[in-house]
Structures are given as C-alpha cells and as structure tokens.
Enzyme design. Structure first.
Site, PDB file in Angstrom:
ATOM      1  N   SER A 192      11.674  32.246  10.999  1.00  0.00           N
ATOM      2  CA  SER A 192      12.709  31.645  10.140  1.00  0.00           C
ATOM      3  C   SER A 192      12.068  30.598   9.262  1.00  0.00           C
ATOM      4  CB  SER A 192      13.764  30.950  11.008  1.00  0.00           C
ATOM      5  OG  SER A 192      13.226  29.728  11.505  1.00  0.00           O
ATOM      6  N   ASP A 193      12.742  30.224   8.185  1.00  0.00           N
ATOM      7  CA  ASP A 193      12.250  29.058   7.452  1.00  0.00           C
ATOM      8  C   ASP A 193      12.652  27.821   8.271  1.00  0.00           C
ATOM      9  OD1 ASP A 193      11.982  28.424   3.876  1.00  0.00           O
ATOM     10  OD2 ASP A 193      11.188  27.345   5.595  1.00  0.00           O
ATOM     11  N   TYR A 194      12.223  26.688   7.816  1.00  0.00           N
ATOM     12  CA  TYR A 194      12.298  25.422   8.549  1.00  0.00           C
ATOM     13  C   TYR A 194      13.755  25.052   8.905  1.00  0.00           C
ATOM     14  CZ  TYR A 194      10.316  20.788   9.598  1.00  0.00           C
ATOM     15  OH  TYR A 194       9.874  19.651  10.208  1.00  0.00           O
TER      16      TYR A 194
END
Ligand code: GLC
Length: 728
Positions: free
Chosen positions: A273-275
């Site tokens: 996932s992104d942050y």
C-alpha cells in the site's frame, strides 16, 4: 519441433528453480504462525535519516516485521537483518527506499529524464541508482512512478514521464530494467515498484490525493499501459495509490488489484500500500472503521501494509468472524516471500560493506549524471542565436537565487543526497566562463520565495555592465513533488519582475527555467530572446548547464508534456479527440474559448537545438496492410546546421474513424539521433498490431480496419505526412 524442444530444455532450469522456490515457500508457510504471517505483511518506517526505531529489533527477532522503508546504510541494515535472521524461521527483511532519480548521485528528475526521449539514458540512470542503493543495503525501490499526468498543477507530474502513454510505457520498461536487470538478486540490482496503481495523476483540479474519475476505456487506453509495460519488464512489486478511483479507492479496489493486475495480467509479485493508505480507507468513507479497512485491503489484494498496522491489529478477529480467510493471508505471504527469494535475500540477506558511504558517489556515476542532465534540457526559444555564449562575450551576469542553490538542483525525492555534492549553476558557469576567458558576475536579484534580499535594482545595474545575462528562475524544489500542487503555475516570487527588468536593459537575456512542471511564461516567452527548460538537473547541474550554455553540447530534449498558455486551458494535451466541432478560429460555434486560444505555449514533443535538421524522404513499406500486418516507415534525418547535435524523430498516427473516436494524434515511435553537421541517418519505425490496435467499443484491444494518417516530425505538430489503410 526441434526448436520447441531446445526452448523447453533451455527454460527447464528456470522452471525447476521456480518450482523449487514455491516448494520452499509452501514449507515455510506451513510452519508459520498467524502472527508470523501477519508480520510479513507489515512494513514500518525508519527515520528520514535512515535510523531504526529501537522496538523494531524485537519485532524482527520475533519474526513480526517483513520490511522497512527509509532504513539504509550497511551497518543499520545488517544490524536489523541479524535480528530478523535470529527469528524462529530466519525470514529476511526487505529494505525499501524511494530511489526515484538517484540514490547518492542524483540524476535529472524523471520528467526531465523523459524529456531526453532516450530510454537507454533512463535505463542507465536507474541502473546506477540501483548500484548505489544496493551498496547502502537498500534492496527495493518505490520506483518507477508511471502515472500519466495531463495536469501541470499536480506537483507529482515531476515524478513521472508526462502525458503520453507510449513515452510513459517506454520509460517504465527502461527504468524497471535499469533497477532490476533481468535478475534482481544480482549484485547492484534491486527490486522495483510500479506506482501508483492506478490513475493517481488524474486527480481532479490537479490537487494531490484528490478524487479521480476515469472511464474504464481511458484507464485501458491511457493510464494502464505504462503499468503493463512494467509488468512485462518483470517488475517485482506494485504500490496501490491513495486516490479514490470511480468511487472505490485504489487500496480497497478488488477489481483493480485482484482483477486486472493479479488475474488478467498474471502479476506474480506483491502489492504494497502507499503510506497509511490502508488506514485512509476510513477517511475515504469506504471503510466503516479500521477493522473494516484491514478487511478491505486484504480482500482487495494489498499484500503489504505500509506503516499503518491494521492488518496486524485486526486480521485475527477478522479471521475468527470469517470476514477474511487464511488463504488470503497465505497468498499475500507467498507473494512477499516469492519476491524475497527472487531478490536473493534468503541466500544473501546481508549487505556487503563494499564502499564507504563517502565512496558511493563515483566519478563514473557523476559523469553519467552530467550527460543525462544535458540530454534532459529543452531549448524552447533561441532568437538570434543568443545561446550558446559567443566568443566575444567577456562579461556575463548570472542572476536568480536558484542559480546558487545547492538544494534546488536535485529536486524532490532526491534519495540519500548530500547537498554538498551538488554543483550549482553559479559554480559550473563560473568555471566555464573563466576557461572561456570571460568574467561571470552573480547577483541574486530574486528567487522563488519573495525575500528581503531581493535586489532587482542591483541585478539591473550589473546587467548594464555585462555583454549578456543568464537568468535562472523557476520553482523551489519544495513547490514540486508530493503534496505540492499549485493553482497558479506562474513564476513565484518576483522572478518575472526580475526577468522583465533584465530584458529592459536591452542586453541579450537567456532564461533557464528550473521547474518541476510547465509554468505559465507568456511574457517571458514573447520577450526573452532565449528560454531553456532545465528541470531539476541533479548533482551535476552546474557542469551540464555550463557545457550547454557555452556550446560544448547542444540541447536536444523535447517536451514530455504540453506547455499551457494559461491554467484555464488545463487539462490540455496533444492526443485529444477531435470533437464534433473542432476548433475554427473564425467560427464561434466550435470547441474553443472566448478569451484565449486552444493552442499551447509549446506543444508536446517540441524542443529546439543549436543546429537545424530536416526530416525527409518518408517511405512506407506498403500503403495497405492486413489487421495482423506490419508496416515500416522510414525517414532521412539530416543535420543541416554547423554543429553536432541531437534530434528526436517522432512518429504519430491518427485513425480517421473507428468503433470509438480516436485521438487526433498518437505517439507510436521515437528515436533520438546524434548527427554531425551534414550527416544524414535513416530512421525506421515499425507499425503493427501493438501500435495500431486500441480498445474498441467492446473494450477489447484490437486492430480495426480503416484509413490512417501517419506523421514523422520533430514534435507533435507538423512533420512529414503520409497515409495507409488497414484492410478488413
Ligand atoms: C509517499 C508516496 C510514495 C512513496 C511512499 C514511501 O507518500 O506517495 O510515492 O513511495 O510514500 O515514501
């Protein structure tokens, strides 16, 4: 038959190795507790400087951590890895970092690299970045960013390859191969990550993290292909994007991840996932709460959770309630272990202290970075041959805060840069002027941020005592990149005022634009005799600018994005549809504005040179082909000027009609050539189903019969023209 047998024999060892890996993974998974499995799905953040928070050692030692981001440096990496290797099952960590356009040697920002229209250049830059990152213990980069962007208000347009799908796909492939090679377990190679999946660059209003609404047709036609190019190049991982895509945020979008990527494209790697993007599903309003967000992420097929810890916090309860399955967890673990095996981490978990940190920046790397920067520059205007500096010029005024800014030249996402390594434009030009027997005076004048040290009067006085002026203006690098969208993309601060004052002295003024996007420069484009876009050139900015400004090298870059006249025109891109009422200047009732033209300041693919070129003798191998047929297009490119220089021959097509409307032009080939004065080179392009096909009414990719126009030129406007037909 014999060939087939040979191919099977040749591939047999790879197939056996893959089977062997899968067996090892199955054995490992069979031994893992649920806690250990969830540990593999967890990535946690180190400090910006690369330090390891103390509690990570205990997590690693218990096998409850799969990866980190930002942890780097051989000592730190190995210390944490030793903790992981003491765990019950000795599963190594994978250390990730944003190696976007260089690790220690910083190359031009990706948009500048795309402007080189040179995939070999892009591949070499990624390869050098991987080499340096590997030396520092990094084994995974969150790059290439392959988001198509048609809106220069969006700060992250700087990180990708611009507006065009074909250019973006070619650059995606080059960068993946540069980072990974054909085996990312090899020394100096690192796993890559295609991001941000998907459609992140279509943020409404150009506002970062904003909603995106993209038809499936446009996803297939424009936004997906660079990601597919990355998959076809063997990219190890993907990163799910922040944005809401058609009502279902990417990080919770099962159709996007399990459907398109993992099923239709048979992607074997893993998705991170992104942050905090899993947790942000609650903000989006897709998840009712954090447990629901964990469920949605796992169900969608996001294998590893970056920073937020919802999988670890909620998966056991979700399993008990039957809201997720152990098979889903096991599949995510399998994908992560598969990449760790392919990265060679099980055989070789530790980084070798091959180089002292101070040795990573090598002269070979900086030389490559200089060449890459030179190739990225786009000469937008050069009236009267203002550039390069002529022999008679003895006094040069250099103005603009950015000319003396070691930070700015490396742009955003500048890896593990040490600012002191960067060569400023002032330093580079100063040395080159001295070598040329000229004197360079520097006056700040003005910068991107209005400051009380602005002194335009001082700059004007100095200009009056010079033979020519070079003004470096643009955006502070903090105005470009993530969370840096701008509604007004003109030159910030009093920089335009500075340029106007310098031009008013009547001295020849060359403006160098240091920006991460096209900026609105109407007055400047009309009144400054020379304008060149230099993007953020990287560590060797000063050397590259000096060689180009003093004529050792001719600029040859081309715009990877359309350059608008006004924010009001955005989105403005070259491969637009014709509409039922295409623009007619003298017909009100056509697709146009009352107050401004549709035309850009500069078109996609545009860029000048210190030399002149002709493209001629266009020949097609046939004027009609079958739907499965191929057609070659050849042209002669000749350097008709008096200096060695580069030209980028660009091939565009237009299908007159189809089961769906077609863009007025589509880039389907490009070739950058270097020619001596008078030299001619024949350039050949091939058009076949991959280039001529598109997603038809049924959303299936196919070649449809009909008439095509084809151009080969030096930008997306004009060029040698011909036509051909695809037969039914
Ligand atoms: C950021 C970015 C992403 C980056 C990640 C890790 O928010 O969106 O591109 O790779 O976090 O730094």
């Amino acid at each position: 038959m014999r060939f087939l047998m040979l191919a099977i024999l040749a591939l047999a060892p790879c197939a056996r190795a893959a089977d062997n890996t899968e067996k090892k993974i199955s054995e490992l998974i069979g031994k893992m507790t649920l806690e250990e499995k969830l540990g593999q799905l967890q990535q946690l953040d180190g400090s910006a400087e690369g330090d390891v928070p103390q509690d990570y050692y205990a997590l690693a030692e218990k096998g409850l951590l799969g990866s980190t981001l930002n942890v780097r440096g051989v000592k730190r990496v190995n210390e944490l890895q030793r903790a992981a290797m003491r765990s019950r099952l000795h599963i190594p960590l994978i250390f990730g970092f944003d190696v976007i356009h260089g690790y220690r040697t910083i190359f031009p920002v990706p948009l500048g690299e795309a402007a080189s229209f040179d995939t070999d250049n892009a591949r070499e830059a990624a390869s050098i970045a991987a080499d340096e990152a590997y030396a520092a213990g990094v084994r995974w980069t969150f790059a290439p960013m392959v988001d198509i962007a048609r809106d220069p208000r969006w700060g992250r347009i700087v990180e990708g390859s611009g507006e065009d799908t074909y250019l973006g796909s070619q650059m995606a492939r080059a960068r993946v191969l540069g980072f990974q090679g054909t085996d990312y377990s090899a020394p100096g190679k690192i796993a890559a990550c295609a991001k941000h999946w998907a459609g992140y660059g279509a943020a409404e209003g150009g506002r970062d993290y904003n909603t995106t609404n993209i038809s499936e047709r446009n996803l297939d036609e424009y936004y997906f292909p660079p990601f597919k190019a990355a998959v076809d190049a063997g990219v190890a991982t993907f990163m799910s994007a922040f944005n809401d895509l058609n009502g279902i945020p990417c990080t919770g979008n099962e159709w996007l991840i399990r459907g398109v990527l993992k099923s239709s494209w048979s992607f074997e790697g893993f998705v991170v996932s992104d942050y905090n993007a899993v947790k942000e599903l609650v903000n989006h309003g897709l998840a009712a709460d954090e447990a629901d967000a964990a469920r949605l992420g796992i169900t969608a097929g996001v294998d590893m959770e970056m920073v937020s810890r919802l999988y670890n916090n909620h998966a056991p309860e979700l399993l008990k309630k039957g809201l997720i399955t152990e098979a889903q967890i096991d599949e995510a673990v399998r994908r992560i272990l598969r990449v760790k095996f392919r990265a060679g981490l099980f055989e070789n978990p530790y980084a070798e202290q091959k180089l002292e940190d101070s040795e990573i920046l090598t002269s070979e790397h900086t030389m490559a970075a200089k060449f890459a920067a030179e190739k990225s520059f786009v000469l937008l205007k050069n009236d009267g041959g203002t550039l390069p500096v002529r022999d008679g010029v003895k006094h040069i005024l250099l103005a603009g805060a950015l000319a003396d800014d070691q930070e700015a030249v490396t742009g955003s996402w500048n890896g593990d840069v040490r600012t002191r390594d960067s060569i400023t434009i002032r330093k580079g030009l100063g040395e080159a002027a001295k070598d040329a027997g000229a004197e360079l005076t520097y006056v700040r004048g003005a910068g991107p941020a209005a400051s009380d040290t602005d002194n335009i009067t001082e700059a004007v006085e100095a200009a009056r005592n010079s033979d020519m002026v070079i003004a470096v203006v643009g955006e502070q690098q903090t105005m470009s990149g993530e969370a840096s969208s701008r509604a007004d993309i003109s030159l910030p601060g009093r920089q335009l005022e500075l340029v106007k004052a310098l031009v008013s002295t009547g001295k020849p003024v060359a403006v160098l634009l240091m920006t991460g996007r096209p900026v609105i420069i109407n007055w400047l484009a009309e009144h400054a005799p020379a304008v060149m876009e230099i993007w953020y050139p990287g560590t060797m900015a000063g050397r590259a600018v000096a060689d180009v400004v003093f004529g050792k090298v001719s600029p040859g870059g081309k715009l990877p994005v359309t350059w608008p006249l006004s924010e009001g025109q955005i989105p403005l891109y070259y491969n637009h549809k014709n509409t039922g009422r295409p623009f007619e200047a003298d017909n009100k009732y056509t697709s146009k504005y009352l107050d401004i033209t549709n035309a850009p300041q500069y078109p996609f693919g545009y860029g000048l040179s210190y030399s002149t070129f002709t493209i001629s003798d266009m020949k097609l191998s046939a004027d009609r082909i079958s739907k499965k047929g191929n057609l070659t297009v050849t042209v002669n490119v000749r350097n008709t000027g008096d200096v060695k220089a580069d030209e980028v021959a660009q091939l565009y097509i237009h299908k007159h009609s189809g089961s769906v409307t077609r863009p007025v032009r589509e880039l389907k080939g490009f070739k950058r050539v270097t020619l001596d004065p008078g030299e001619m080179q024949t350039v050949q392009f091939t058009l076949g189903p991959n280039e001529l096909g598109f997603y038809g009414k049924d959303l299936k990719f196919a070649v449809e019969p009909g008439d095509f126009d084809v151009w080969v030129g030096t930008s997306s406007e004009g060029g040698n023209e011909s036509s051909f037909t695809v037969l039914p």
